[in-house]
Design an enzyme around this catalytic site. Structure first.
Site, PDB file in Angstrom:
ATOM      1  N   GLY A  86     114.563  38.173  35.792  1.00  0.00           N
ATOM      2  CA  GLY A  86     115.252  39.175  34.973  1.00  0.00           C
ATOM      3  C   GLY A  86     114.373  39.606  33.807  1.00  0.00           C
ATOM      4  CG  PHE A  87     114.755  42.377  29.774  1.00  0.00           C
ATOM      5  CD1 PHE A  87     113.495  42.787  29.358  1.00  0.00           C
ATOM      6  CD2 PHE A  87     115.758  42.214  28.821  1.00  0.00           C
ATOM      7  CE1 PHE A  87     113.231  43.028  28.016  1.00  0.00           C
ATOM      8  CE2 PHE A  87     115.508  42.461  27.492  1.00  0.00           C
ATOM      9  CZ  PHE A  87     114.237  42.855  27.084  1.00  0.00           C
ATOM     10  CB  ILE A  88     115.593  37.651  28.621  1.00  0.00           C
ATOM     11  CG1 ILE A  88     116.243  38.825  27.875  1.00  0.00           C
ATOM     12  CG2 ILE A  88     115.213  36.534  27.633  1.00  0.00           C
ATOM     13  CD1 ILE A  88     117.538  38.489  27.154  1.00  0.00           C
ATOM     14  CG  ASN A 116     121.397  36.625  42.485  1.00  0.00           C
ATOM     15  OD1 ASN A 116     120.802  37.314  41.662  1.00  0.00           O
ATOM     16  ND2 ASN A 116     122.706  36.509  42.514  1.00  0.00           N
ATOM     17  N   GLY A 132     117.747  40.875  38.594  1.00  0.00           N
ATOM     18  CA  GLY A 132     116.323  40.562  38.426  1.00  0.00           C
ATOM     19  C   GLY A 132     115.497  41.314  39.465  1.00  0.00           C
ATOM     20  CB  THR A 143     127.708  34.967  38.019  1.00  0.00           C
ATOM     21  OG1 THR A 143     127.960  35.653  39.233  1.00  0.00           O
ATOM     22  CG2 THR A 143     126.233  34.699  37.878  1.00  0.00           C
ATOM     23  CE1 TYR A 191     127.835  38.108  29.469  1.00  0.00           C
ATOM     24  CE2 TYR A 191     127.780  39.445  27.487  1.00  0.00           C
ATOM     25  CZ  TYR A 191     127.141  38.630  28.397  1.00  0.00           C
ATOM     26  OH  TYR A 191     125.817  38.339  28.222  1.00  0.00           O
ATOM     27  CE  LYS A 203     126.277  34.479  29.205  1.00  0.00           C
ATOM     28  NZ  LYS A 203     125.155  33.662  29.676  1.00  0.00           N
TER      29      LYS A 203
END
Ligand code: UDP
Length: 330
Positions: free
Chosen positions: A10-12, A32, A36, A95, A149, A153
């Site tokens: 992924g980005f980070i 997966n 990403g 997820t 979300y 978290k």
């Protein structure tokens, strides 16, 4: 160290992997490729210390096998981006919650150390001048998808904290505030790559709501440096840290700045939240971090200004994609 980075394509994740390899670690990523992209890590493939596993964080046997083999786990695999969460809420919740549970269960089973990435969404509608790690969360109804979300978290954070408290598992939690930089895509709603792309194409920049809502943007390399320094420090275990930048800007000002920096002829349109996301969508009007805690413990101090970041994002979007990249793009 042998390190597993979930969500490493992924980005980070891809920037984190780069830094870990530079610092001499052996890195395996599990991704997966839902958000990403292999092209994010293609330049690392020739490094013998780097390994890619394409698979899902919900695949318990695979995660078990991978965690058994490493020393550290950076858990980044998650559904991210407000637009994605609103569009695909059930999968996003699964997820984020079940994925973290599986990681923590295995970190506990094999006596490893984990860093859990959380988010400034945790604070919800708290518009304080400087959000501290133990400040209140102010959330709307759980039936408004956006808040799911934040809640998913929060469950991850609670699990990580309890594993540390009850089972002595070394866990570190970081809350990332709007992180930006090259390789971030606008597909899932993130404002800077979207505005830059719109400006470069000469399309109108789509400012949602009044545009007076503000954010603080952290450069991705500053973010990953903070994450690695916290992971290395035993005093960070069992604690949560904000990682963000203090400079605040409204979305109206951001749009104007991007138009000016790209010398674009684009205009700005204001789109009501109901149209941009869903009926009844609630945004946070302001989100400013207090970063004293990470700064005191590991000297966290973002080096890049918003102008530096925007210049890099504009440059990277202007450059044509490398040959073969389109095949990997999803
Ligand atoms: N936003 C916007 N136009 C866009 C995308 C986002 O005005 O095309 C706004 C969004 O409503 C929010 C801010 O930009 O107020 C930051 O959005 P992003 O999705 O990047 O991050 P968030 O802070 O919402 O997690």
């Amino acid at each position: 160290m042998k390190v597993l980075v979930t969500g490493g394509a992924g980005f980070i994740g891809s920037h984190l992997v780069e830094m870990l390899l530079e610092e001499g670690h052996e890195v395996t990523i599990l991704d997966n490729l839902s958000t990403g992209r292999l092209e994010n890590v293609r330049h690392l493939e020739s490094n013998s210390q780097f390994h890619i596993v394409v698979g899902d964080i919900l695949n318990e046997r695979l995660v078990d096998k991978l965690i058994e083999r490493v020393d550290w786990v950076f858990h980044l695999a998650a559904a991210v981006g407000v637009q994605l969460i609103v569009k695909d809420p059930l999968r996003s919740m699964m997820t984020n919650i079940r994925g973290s549970e599986i990681v923590l269960e295995n970190v506990y089973r094999y006596h490893k150390k984990v860093l859990i990435t959380s988010t400034s969404e945790i604070y919800g509608k708290n518009t304080s001048d400087a959000l501290k790690e133990d400040d209140d969360r102010i959330l709307g109804s759980p039936l408004k998808t956006r808040w799911s979300y934040s809640t998913s978290k929060a469950v991850d954070e609670i699990l990580a904290y309890i594993y540390w408290k009850e089972k002595k598992v070394p866990t570190v939690i970081v809350r990332l505030f709007n992180t930006v930089g090259p390789r971030q895509t606008g597909h899932y709603g993130m404002v800077i790559p979207r505005f830059v792309q719109q400006a470069l194409k000469g399309e109108a920049l789509t400012v949602y709501g009044t545009g007076e809502q503000s954010r603080c943007f952290l450069f991705v390399k500053d973010a990953v440096r903070g994450m690695v320094r916290l992971m290395e420090n035993p005093a960070a275990e069992g604690q949560v840290f904000n990682l963000g930048n203090r400079a605040e800007i409204s979305m109206n000002k951001l749009a104007e700045k991007i138009i000016q920096m790209t010398q674009s002829a684009s205009s700005i349109v204001h789109i009501p939240y109901d149209q941009a996301y869903e009926e009844g969508f609630e945004d946070m009007q302001r989100r400013v971090p207090d970063i004293t805690k990470a700064s005191r413990l590991v000297g966290f101090n973002p080096e890049m200004t918003l102008d530096d970041i925007l210049r890099m994002v504009i440059d990277s979007q202007r450059r044509p994609a490398p040959a073969g990249a389109s095949a990997a793009r999803r």
